[in-house]
Every structure is written in C-alpha cells, then in structure tokens.
Design an enzyme around this catalytic site. Structure first.
Site, PDB file in Angstrom:
ATOM      1  N   TYR A 188       0.841  -1.197   0.000  1.00 21.39           N
ATOM      2  CA  TYR A 188       0.000   0.000   0.000  1.00 21.39           C
ATOM      3  C   TYR A 188       0.879   1.252   0.000  1.00 21.39           C
ATOM      4  O   TYR A 188       0.647   2.194  -0.755  1.00 21.39           O
ATOM      5  CB  TYR A 188      -0.920  -0.010   1.225  1.00 21.39           C
ATOM      6  CG  TYR A 188      -1.979   1.062   1.190  1.00 21.39           C
ATOM      7  CD1 TYR A 188      -3.165   0.868   0.484  1.00 21.39           C
ATOM      8  CD2 TYR A 188      -1.815   2.270   1.867  1.00 21.39           C
ATOM      9  CE1 TYR A 188      -4.144   1.848   0.449  1.00 21.39           C
ATOM     10  CE2 TYR A 188      -2.779   3.256   1.827  1.00 21.39           C
ATOM     11  CZ  TYR A 188      -3.949   3.041   1.123  1.00 21.39           C
ATOM     12  OH  TYR A 188      -4.913   4.015   1.077  1.00 21.39           O
ATOM     13  N   LYS A 201       1.138   3.978  -3.166  1.00 21.94           N
ATOM     14  CA  LYS A 201       0.763   5.380  -3.059  1.00 21.94           C
ATOM     15  C   LYS A 201       1.930   6.304  -3.414  1.00 21.94           C
ATOM     16  O   LYS A 201       1.740   7.392  -3.971  1.00 21.94           O
ATOM     17  CB  LYS A 201       0.225   5.672  -1.663  1.00 21.94           C
ATOM     18  CG  LYS A 201      -1.078   4.932  -1.349  1.00 21.94           C
ATOM     19  CD  LYS A 201      -2.152   5.189  -2.396  1.00 21.94           C
ATOM     20  CE  LYS A 201      -3.474   4.527  -2.058  1.00 21.94           C
ATOM     21  NZ  LYS A 201      -4.530   4.823  -3.054  1.00 21.94           N
TER      22      LYS A 201
END
Length: 232
Positions: A137, A141
């Site tokens: 994650y 990002k």
C-alpha cells in the site's frame, strides 16, 4: 440538457471517498459514472454504476459512455495489511492501486483531451511515510504520486491537467481496522493537530477544486488532506 453536463468517471465511486466525490460532483452539476466491484446499497440512483474489475481496462472503457470526459478520479484501492509482505498480495495491491488507474487514464486520454479535462489520482499520506504493516500500500501510493507528475508533464501540452491528493486518516471502510483499535486510534488522534479524523466529504471538496477551472493552472501537485498529520 444531460449531454451538456461534464462527465466525471470515478473508479471506486460506489463507496467511501469515491462515493463522496460522486455525490458532491452530482450536486455541482456533473454527470457521474462510477466503476468498481463494491457499492453501498444506498448509492444514489443518479450515480451511474458499472460493476467491473478496475484492473480490466477494456471492460472499464466498454462500460463508459462515449464522448468527452471532463474528469477522471482514480479512487479505487485495496489494502492487505501484513499479507503484503508476500509477493502475490504485493503485486495485487500494486495492480489495483497503481496500474489500473494509469491504464485507464491512458485509455481515456483522447476523451480527456477533447474536454480539456483533468485527472485526480488518490495517493495517501503513506506516499510520504513508511508503513511496517502495509509495504505494498505504501509503495503503491508513492508510485501514484510519481506517476501523477509524469502524466502532468506529458499531457499538459494536450490541455489535460493531472494532480493527486494525499488523504490522511479518513472515516472510511478501509480505515476500519485502525479506527476500531482503541489504543491505536487514540495514538493517531493525539498526533493530528486538528484533533479529529476527516470525513469523506472533506476529501471530496479538494477533488472538486482540482477538477474545476479554479485549479486551471495547477498540475503535477500532490495536496495533503490530513489535518496537519504529515507536518508533525
């Protein structure tokens, strides 16, 4: 007339931040088409919704109406927590959080250019920090932030602006694990200068700004929306 309204395409538009963006754009006079696998049962009927896997670019494009696209918001995302230390979940998260939005923007570029449209990619405060519990994650990002900059410089000559946002702690389904852990939620709240988590609608207002003519000279930016969390 319906066909005179600007069209916004929102991945992940059936829940959470994506839904908040969809509802706000509807109120602001846009047509809204949401793509994704999940939708709230009470999603407004005015939000056109297609149940598609966002990693299937061809299916996404086939589900959309033809013609100019004034706004694309890549909001679909997934989080697999500790599973992300394994290669297969890591790659799955990257496909959903990075590659899907990248591919869809490429596929819709001519339609965005026709509308002199704008793209908003949803990054995260984890584009700035490291997370010991969610490496994919975090990596995804950071990649969203970087891809946004490349798209911005590549597409500016075509009249297409591309920006990203970096939400902090927001009251959504994806943050439920942290919000329901009393000790962790207390630590998080103590660090946020504004003293509270964001509502999805507060993220949506920044997205609307970036899609609007008011942001007509803004491209390649990543705007934190975290109540000051990232500056502590």
């Amino acid at each position: 007339m319906l066909n005179e309204q600007p069209l916004a395409v929102i991945t992940g538009g059936g829940t959470g931040i994506g839904r908040a963006v969809a509802e706000l754009l509807l109120e602001s006079g846009w047509r809204v088409f949401a793509l994704g696998l999940d939708r709230d049962e009470d999603l407004p009927e005015a939000v056109a919704f297609a149940r598609v896997d966002v990693t299937d670019t061809a299916a996404c494009v086939a589900a959309l109406p033809k013609g100019p696209v004034s706004g694309l918001v890549n909001c679909a995302g997934m989080l697999r927590h500790q599973q992300e230390w394994e290669t297969a979940p890591f790659e799955q998260v990257m496909r959903v959080n990075v590659t899907a939005g990248f591919a869809l923007a490429n596929a819709l570029l001519e339609q965005l250019e026709a509308a002199r449209g704008s793209v908003v990619n949803v990054a995260s405060m984890w584009a700035i920090f490291g997370s010991p519990a969610a490496p994919a994650y975090t990596a995804s990002k950071g990649a969203v932030m970087s891809v946004t900059r490349s798209q911005a410089v590549a597409w500016a000559p075509r009249g297409v602006r591309v920006n990203s946002i970096a939400p902090g702690w927001v009251e959504t389904r994806i943050s439920e694990k942290a919000r329901t852990d009393a000790e962790r939620a207390s630590r998080i709240g103590a660090r946020i200068p504004m003293g509270r988590w964001a509502k999805p609608a507060e993220i949506a207002t920044v997205v609307r700004f970036l899609l609007s003519a008011d942001a007509g000279y803004v491209t390649g930016a990543m705007i934190p929306i975290d109540g000051g969390y990232s500056v502590c």
